[in-house]
Motif scaffolding. Sequence first.
Motif, mmCIF file in Angstrom:
data_model
loop_
_atom_site.group_PDB
_atom_site.id
_atom_site.type_symbol
_atom_site.label_atom_id
_atom_site.label_comp_id
_atom_site.label_asym_id
_atom_site.label_seq_id
_atom_site.Cartn_x
_atom_site.Cartn_y
_atom_site.Cartn_z
ATOM 1 N N THR A 159 -0.413 0.288 7.455
ATOM 2 C CA THR A 159 -0.842 -1.078 7.125
ATOM 3 C C THR A 159 0.206 -2.125 7.500
ATOM 4 N N ASP A 178 5.643 -0.878 4.547
ATOM 5 C CA ASP A 178 4.191 -1.046 4.651
ATOM 6 C C ASP A 178 3.782 -2.469 5.009
ATOM 7 N N LYS A 218 1.853 2.600 2.650
ATOM 8 C CA LYS A 218 1.500 3.312 3.882
ATOM 9 C C LYS A 218 1.966 2.512 5.096
ATOM 10 N N THR A 219 2.656 3.174 6.008
ATOM 11 C CA THR A 219 3.162 2.485 7.198
ATOM 12 C C THR A 219 2.035 2.044 8.127
ATOM 13 N N THR A 239 0.810 -1.222 0.000
ATOM 14 C CA THR A 239 0.000 0.000 0.000
ATOM 15 C C THR A 239 0.838 1.265 0.000
#
Length: 395
Positions: free
Chosen positions: A244, A262, A241-242, A239
């Motif tokens: 997730t 991520d 994004k950290t 993603t």
Amino acid sequence: MVTQLPIKRIYDPKTKKIKKRIVFAENENGKGNLGSYQNKITVKIKMTGINFESDFHEDARVVIPGKGMVVKLHSIPPNLESVFEFNSKRKYLVFPYTTCKLENRHIENTCECNLLYGKDIDGGLQEFMDVPYELLIPVPENISLHDGCFVTDILVPFYSNINKVNVNYKTLILLNDILKEMNEILIILKHFNIQQSSFVFLDSSMVLNHASSYSSRFHTVFCFNKSLSKFAEFSCISTGKTLTKSVYNIFANFPIVAQSSDKTYHSMIPTYQDKIACVKVLEILSQLNTEQKEVLSSSNSPTLPIAKQVSQTNSSSSSSPTLISPPIPRFAWIWHEKDYDLVNFEDLDVDSTPKHKRTYQTIDDMNRLIKSSTLSRICYINRKTNKKSNLLLKV
């Protein structure tokens, strides 16, 4: 007259080959520190299992190989007689993941580094060895010794890690050979009553033909195939994004380096703390054998993972009638390729023709398997020598 000399088989990670060394008794005099063996038991190795695809490490020491070891007790030092009962007939699995404290390797009290037999310490491709009594696990009587030799390859790591993730999400299992290894995964799924519908199994041959169709499809990837480490990253959902990181996971039974922020990366390499898991897995195999026995005697039975029955015979040399208990049915749940005799001596009688009950491998044969880097599990069985030799208790 001495007609045989004891030999060692040593693996050299620089050359990636096994070498043979002849050991002379006079060279062993005074070797070792008696104090270092005070908490160790001398065992006679009955069977050693070697996985030629994964047991030879680039960062290994120059050691005798062999991680999977089923043994019998040979002698117990007096100071351990009160804590460990001597039973010459019982078989034990040597849990191969140990620590420097158990092995008396380091003086520093703060050091607790992990060590592995066959990599950091001489392994089971020999006749006798000294092991800490804490590493000995009794093998249930109805378990195949072959299963005991390879129980730490996939079963123990998967058992220890499967409950760390949500198994209702799509999960990918990457193996070296599905036909040979999938049974080990199915055993654990059955034990935890986990449905197989959310699991996908792949090996190298399948990935080669359909790699693009698996891009970012899985929440969790369990990778037991080092050559597919990049594919594990490719197939796990990304993603960017950290937030997730806790949702998407990659597990590997070899050293793995995090490639993104991520997802979470987990090591499945066992440590001494996983000895408890190993005991539990042996209990699971024992229970499966009990269930399989019931399956054979009943037509209305649940579906079990695939098992292969191992032949077993009981015999008595006594001329008088004796009561012989029925043979305990043993089933092999873990795939292995073949058994070989382990010959621990060099025959000096050039005119003699050795008569082996089983075939045996030369060191050249072993080195060809190491070079092939393909999945090949071989069991080596120690056999007795009938000739006079200068064999040592420990070599």
